[in-house]
Scaffold this motif. Structure first.
Motif, PDB file in Angstrom:
ATOM      1  N   THR A 203       1.345  -6.825  -5.184  1.00 15.54           N
ATOM      2  CA  THR A 203       2.768  -6.673  -4.903  1.00 15.54           C
ATOM      3  C   THR A 203       3.527  -6.226  -6.148  1.00 15.54           C
ATOM      4  N   GLU A 204       3.271  -6.859  -7.281  1.00 17.30           N
ATOM      5  CA  GLU A 204       3.958  -6.490  -8.520  1.00 17.30           C
ATOM      6  C   GLU A 204       3.647  -5.052  -8.920  1.00 17.30           C
ATOM      7  N   ILE A 205       2.373  -4.685  -8.863  1.00 16.94           N
ATOM      8  CA  ILE A 205       1.984  -3.321  -9.240  1.00 16.94           C
ATOM      9  C   ILE A 205       2.559  -2.321  -8.234  1.00 16.94           C
ATOM     10  N   GLY A 206       2.456  -2.642  -6.954  1.00 16.28           N
ATOM     11  CA  GLY A 206       2.979  -1.750  -5.922  1.00 16.28           C
ATOM     12  C   GLY A 206       4.479  -1.574  -6.010  1.00 16.28           C
TER      13      GLY A 206
ATOM     14  N   HIS B 290     -12.707  -4.375  -6.488  1.00 10.29           N
ATOM     15  CA  HIS B 290     -12.435  -4.054  -5.081  1.00 10.29           C
ATOM     16  C   HIS B 290     -11.880  -2.644  -4.902  1.00 10.29           C
ATOM     17  N   ASP B 291     -11.667  -1.942  -6.020  1.00 12.64           N
ATOM     18  CA  ASP B 291     -11.098  -0.594  -6.002  1.00 12.64           C
ATOM     19  C   ASP B 291      -9.681  -0.581  -5.438  1.00 12.64           C
ATOM     20  N   TRP B 292      -8.915  -1.611  -5.774  1.00  6.98           N
ATOM     21  CA  TRP B 292      -7.516  -1.678  -5.355  1.00  6.98           C
ATOM     22  C   TRP B 292      -6.582  -1.179  -6.443  1.00  6.98           C
TER      23      TRP B 292
ATOM     24  N   GLY C 138      -5.824   0.470  -2.468  1.00 12.83           N
ATOM     25  CA  GLY C 138      -4.862  -0.539  -2.906  1.00 12.83           C
ATOM     26  C   GLY C 138      -3.483  -0.300  -2.307  1.00 12.83           C
ATOM     27  N   THR C 139      -3.105   0.958  -2.197  1.00 10.68           N
ATOM     28  CA  THR C 139      -1.812   1.303  -1.589  1.00 10.68           C
ATOM     29  C   THR C 139      -1.795   0.940  -0.113  1.00 10.68           C
ATOM     30  N   LEU C 140      -2.890   1.182   0.572  1.00 14.16           N
ATOM     31  CA  LEU C 140      -2.985   0.803   1.991  1.00 14.16           C
ATOM     32  C   LEU C 140      -2.902  -0.712   2.151  1.00 14.16           C
TER      33      LEU C 140
ATOM     34  N   LEU D 221      -0.052  -5.742   3.363  1.00 14.37           N
ATOM     35  CA  LEU D 221       0.395  -7.027   2.834  1.00 14.37           C
ATOM     36  C   LEU D 221       1.914  -7.147   2.911  1.00 14.37           C
ATOM     37  N   THR D 222       2.610  -6.102   2.526  1.00 11.81           N
ATOM     38  CA  THR D 222       4.074  -6.103   2.552  1.00 11.81           C
ATOM     39  C   THR D 222       4.592  -6.307   3.980  1.00 11.81           C
ATOM     40  N   GLN D 223       3.983  -5.618   4.936  1.00 12.59           N
ATOM     41  CA  GLN D 223       4.421  -5.759   6.329  1.00 12.59           C
ATOM     42  C   GLN D 223       4.073  -7.143   6.878  1.00 12.59           C
TER      43      GLN D 223
END
Length: 152
Positions: free
Chosen positions: A51-54, A85-87, A109-111, A116-118
């Motif tokens: 979340t922080e990185i995104g 995990h390649d996120w 990771g973006t997916l 996660l956000t939703q």
């Protein structure tokens, strides 16, 4: 908090707060090590890091640690898990300074960040929906006060 304020807190209030927070943590699902409270199968710390990185687009590992209030070694392990995990990926932050390394979300990771956000938003909606409308602002204000009180 000053000593004067401490003397006004009763033992029964402390017990009630402790029982209330423990109960909330359990009901909300924060005690489940490999599942977020919103039902996404990853650890809470991984979810917070994503979340922080995104939200930021990119962060240094140091900035991530500061945002999450985690030690350097804990953040190193956490970033290692995210890389495994390649996120996330590590990118050079500035062409003229090779020491700056930024963490960015990968495509997967973006997916996951979007999912996660939703899921978090849906969970918060359902939670707030169960609070009587007339008391929602009181709950939100109390949460803000508790968060501020928890800051050291």
């Amino acid at each position: 908090m000053s000593g004067e304020q401490n003397r006004t807190v009763s033992g029964s209030e402390v017990n009630e707060l402790q029982a209330g927070i423990v109960s909330f943590v359990r009901e909300f699902g924060l005690h489940q090590a490999e599942m977020t409270p919103c039902g996404v199968p990853l650890s809470v710390s991984q979810a917070h890091a994503l979340t922080e990185i995104g939200n930021a687009g990119s962060l240094t590992q140091s900035d991530l640690g500061a945002a999450l209030r985690l030690s350097k070694s804990t953040v190193s392990r956490l970033v290692g898990q995210l890389l495994e995990h390649d996120w996330v990926q590590r990118d050079r932050g500035q062409p003229d300074d090779g020491r700056v390394v930024l963490l960015r979300l990968t495509e997967s990771g973006t997916l996951l960040y979007g999912r996660l956000t939703q899921a978090r938003r849906d969970r918060m909606f359902r939670l707030l929906e169960r609070v009587p409308e007339a008391e929602r602002q009181t709950v939100l204000h109390a949460l803000k006060l508790l968060t501020e009180a928890a800051c050291d």
